[in-house]
Write an enzyme that holds these catalytic residues in place. Structure first.
Site, short mmCIF file in Angstrom:
data_model
loop_
_atom_site.label_atom_id
_atom_site.label_comp_id
_atom_site.label_asym_id
_atom_site.label_seq_id
_atom_site.Cartn_x
_atom_site.Cartn_y
_atom_site.Cartn_z
N SER A 559 0.85 -1.18 0.00
CA SER A 559 0.00 0.00 0.00
C SER A 559 0.89 1.25 0.00
O SER A 559 1.71 1.40 -0.90
CB SER A 559 -0.95 -0.05 1.20
OG SER A 559 -2.02 0.82 1.02
N ASP A 642 -8.41 -5.20 -6.34
CA ASP A 642 -8.00 -4.08 -5.50
C ASP A 642 -8.44 -2.79 -6.18
O ASP A 642 -7.85 -2.38 -7.18
CB ASP A 642 -6.48 -4.09 -5.32
CG ASP A 642 -5.99 -3.04 -4.34
OD1 ASP A 642 -6.81 -2.19 -3.92
OD2 ASP A 642 -4.80 -3.06 -3.98
N HIS A 674 -7.15 -5.61 -1.79
CA HIS A 674 -5.98 -4.92 -1.25
C HIS A 674 -5.21 -5.82 -0.29
O HIS A 674 -4.07 -5.53 0.06
CB HIS A 674 -6.45 -3.65 -0.53
CG HIS A 674 -5.41 -2.59 -0.39
ND1 HIS A 674 -4.71 -2.04 -1.44
CD2 HIS A 674 -4.93 -1.95 0.72
CE1 HIS A 674 -3.87 -1.13 -1.01
NE2 HIS A 674 -3.98 -1.05 0.29
#
Length: 697
Positions: A559, A642, A674
């Protein structure tokens, strides 16, 4: 947000001071002390996924028993099975209450000891020993997020409602096999699913003898979510103590307004009149987790001030029963609240919060007169190298909490008010850890480039020998405003990584809670600035140690951590030999055009790329700007579902590396979002992760 236990040998029965962390006892399942094996083996991904996953459910009203859940992952079925257990809070053997396939969750424990629980979408009951199970409801649509009224005459729950026919089979009934989505506004997709026009709404209905009366949709068929999407649950609902009203959390916005705002409010629905009132009118950020005091004279909730800032300071707000007087109980405190619970007598609130690389337990007195505006002192109850990850309930003399360490999965403990000790209640993973080699964890301070103290956790391999040299990994945390604490993860598990022979350093760089509100906020608009310099300062400082093999350094993260890896790949000036980026942001321009929660992008990036005021974000702080300087192998991991960091980000990065002739690998997980939720996929993830490090470091 880009989407959280030191071991010591002791004698059974001894307590442990909190500065030493939660207790670890080596004993068999029959509660007998056992010798610690001298032939412990390093933790592996397979062993990690075989660990029990312990979660707290409820403390019985008399405070004597704990009901908790234990889940075990099955490699054959690629799924986890969770069952309920009970155990005396002050010591004893656990008793299994459920064995049926499927998970159960506690709704209520009566004064007579009957356990009311939700199982496969219906309400059940059983005796305190798990006997006499009986199904109480038989509903067509399965119940979710259930809250029973205090008088047990009504039920509050959620279900999905078709509001807008965005999906072609709903829009064109004569084309049931079509699969087309049509939108005229934003909020067309969120997290890992496209908006099919169905919204989760709260419903209230009478409840008697297992039968539900005619339900009332509290959102009246409007395109709003309650509980909040995608992660809200029953904590978004509450009953008034007199059972005459319900509270629910909702962001009553749709389309672009929904994608640009965090302004949730708490609404009160009166059962008799059907009238709805907004209790948090004028409060512009997240307002969540409403909860009445046990005596019913106060309402508390969590609140953020700024609309669009999802990582703003979270405060505890108090309001009197008439709704006329309101007090921010933590306004004077320079940290942010994770979660809270009332004391049984309603005179205190206990809460958890990040502090200095950990998550700890706190208490604050509730003022007798909210109009006084005099804010009480906040007391930190626990201190040590561990996280207090949740508050389960109160017993006579203390609290029941869950806790983790970087080297220990979650277990449940009791915190004693007098001794200030944490004592273990559950020991589900003791036997497993008795055969796993220890990994030492140390805290380390570094001077950042601006002179600030920068804290990091450093995790060392089993049998660490300072006379040897070790390959070392810089762990870059996501969020970006998520704490690097004493967390225990099934994927980014620092104990697992260190167990394969690596030293891992995990800095609390700019943007992390636990070091004051300003430190937490400093990352917004500065993604590629001071936070990246913090990472370089931390690894450079650790490299002054003789046991670090400076020719074998790597950077890893997901991320915002994946973004950091992409940035470091272009600015590291030869420090790192390899990189691994999972769901990282690679091109801020294309990311802004495809991500879904635009309030986050506007807050942290400054706004859209067409606004000249944000130029630095899309040039100096954009990893794509530095691709020409990439000179080390890089592995890119990307989930196909995602939508927070869409697939194009990973594909762009991999393609750039390939075209530049850099050794690179793409690990594509088409069914993951994600995160990585499938156990089998997680095993592949771990194998590819370590295979890459073996090849390149």
């Amino acid at each position: 947000m880009l989407g959280a236990l030191l071991v010591m040998s002791i004698t059974v029965g001894h307590a442990q001071n909190l500065k030493d962390g939660p207790l670890k006892i080596e004993r068999t399942k029959d509660n007998e002390v056992m010798n610690i094996s001298t032939e412990r083996q390093p933790l592996t991904a397979e062993k990690l996924w075989k660990l029990a996953r312990v979660s707290g459910e409820r403390v019985t009203p008399d405070g004597k028993e704990l009901i908790y859940g234990v889940a075990h992952y099955n490699f054959e079925t690629n799924s986890a099975e969770r069952n309920l257990f009970s155990i005396p809070v002050k010591g004893g053997s656990p008793k299994q209450l459920t064995t049926e396939q499927g998970s159960e969750s506690i709704l209520d424990i009566t004064a007579q000891g009957e356990i009311i629980y939700l199982y496969k979408g219906d309400i059940w009951k059983m005796q305190s020993d798990g006997s006499q199970k009986a199904k109480l409801t038989e509903t067509e649509g399965k119940l979710a997020d259930v809250k029973l009224s205090p008088d047990k005459k009504h039920i509050l729950y959620s279900k999905s409602v078709l509001v807008n026919p965005f999906h072609s089979p709903d829009k064109y009934k004569d084309l049931p096999k079509s699969d087309v989505y049509v939108y005229d506004d934003l909020d067309y997709r969120h997290w890992d699913s496209f908006n099919d026009g169905r919204y989760t709404h709260p419903f209230v209905a009478s409840y008697a003898d297992g039968k539900l009366g005619e339900p009332v949709d509290l959102l009246e068929g409007k395109p709003y979510y309650s509980p909040q999407a995608p992660f809200g649950g029953a904590e978004d609902f509450a009953w008034s103590p007199d059972s005459k009203a319900v509270l629910y959390v909702a962001k009553k916005k749709a389309g672009k307004e929904y994608a640009l705002s965090t302004n949730t409010d708490i609404y009160r629905y009166d059962l008799a009149s059907g009238q709805v009132s907004n209790l948090t009118e004028g409060m512009n950020g997240y307002d969540t987790h409403p909860d009445f005091s046990p005596v019913g004279n106060r309402l508390a909730w969590l609140s953020m001030k700024k609309d669009g800032f999802e990582a703003d300071k979270n405060d505890i707000i108090l309001q009197d029963q008439n709704g006329k007087v309101r007090l921010n109980l933590t306004a004077h405190w320079d940290e942010t609240v994770n979660a809270f619970t009332w004391s049984k007598d309603g005179k205190k609130i206990y809460f958890t919060a990040p502090v200095k690389g950990t998550i700890q337990l706190f208490e604050v007195l509730v003022p007798a007169n909210l109009a006084n505006k005099s804010l009480p002192r906040i007391n930190q109850l626990t201190e040590g190298e561990f996280d207090v990850t949740g508050i389960v309930g109160e017993y006579d003399g203390g609290l029941v909490v869950t806790s983790t360490r970087l080297t220990r999965a979650a277990e449940i403990y009791r915190y004693d008010f007098k001794t200030r000790y944490l004592l273990p209640i559950t020991t589900e993973n003791e036997e497993a850890y008795a055969h796993i080699a220890e990994t030492k964890v140390k805290g380390r301070f570094t001077k950042a480039t601006d002179g600030q103290d920068l804290f990091s956790w450093v995790v060392y391999p089993p049998n660490f020998d300072p006379s040897k040299k070790y390959p070392t990994l810089l762990y870059c945390q996501g969020g970006p405003q998520s704490a690097v604490s004493q967390f225990y993860s099934l994927r980014w598990n620092l104990q697992l990584i260190a167990s394969q022979g690596y030293i891992v350093i995990a800095p609390n760089r700019r943007g992390m809670p636990g070091w004051g509100v300003q430190w937490n906020e400093d990352i917004s608009g500065d993604w590629g600035g001071q936070p990246i310099r913090d990472y370089l300062s931390a690894i450079d400082d650790l490299c002054t140690e003789s046991y670090i093999d400076t020719a074998r350094l790597g950077a890893i993260g997901a991320s915002y951590g994946g973004y950091s890896v992409f940035m470091l790949a272009g600015v590291h000036e030869g420090r790192f030999k390899t990189f691994i980026s999972h769901c990282g942001l690679f091109d801020m321009t294309s990311w802004y055009g495809t991500t879904e929660e635009l309030f986050f992008a506007n807050q942290d990036l400054g706004g859209p790329y067409w606004d000249a005021a944000n130029e630095k974000t899309y040039t100096d702080f954009n990893p794509i700007t530095y691709v020409e300087k990439w000179n080390a192998p890089i592995m890119v991991i990307q989930g196909g579902k995602d939508f927070r960091v869409p697939i194009g980000q990973g594909l762009e990065a991999f393609q750039a590396a390939q075209l530049r002739g850099i050794k690179s690998r793409l690990v594509y997980l088409p069914e993951e979002n994600h995160w990585v939720l499938s156990g089998h996929n997680a095993q592949v993830w771990q194998r590819e992760f370590f295979r890459w490090l073996d090849e390149t470091l």
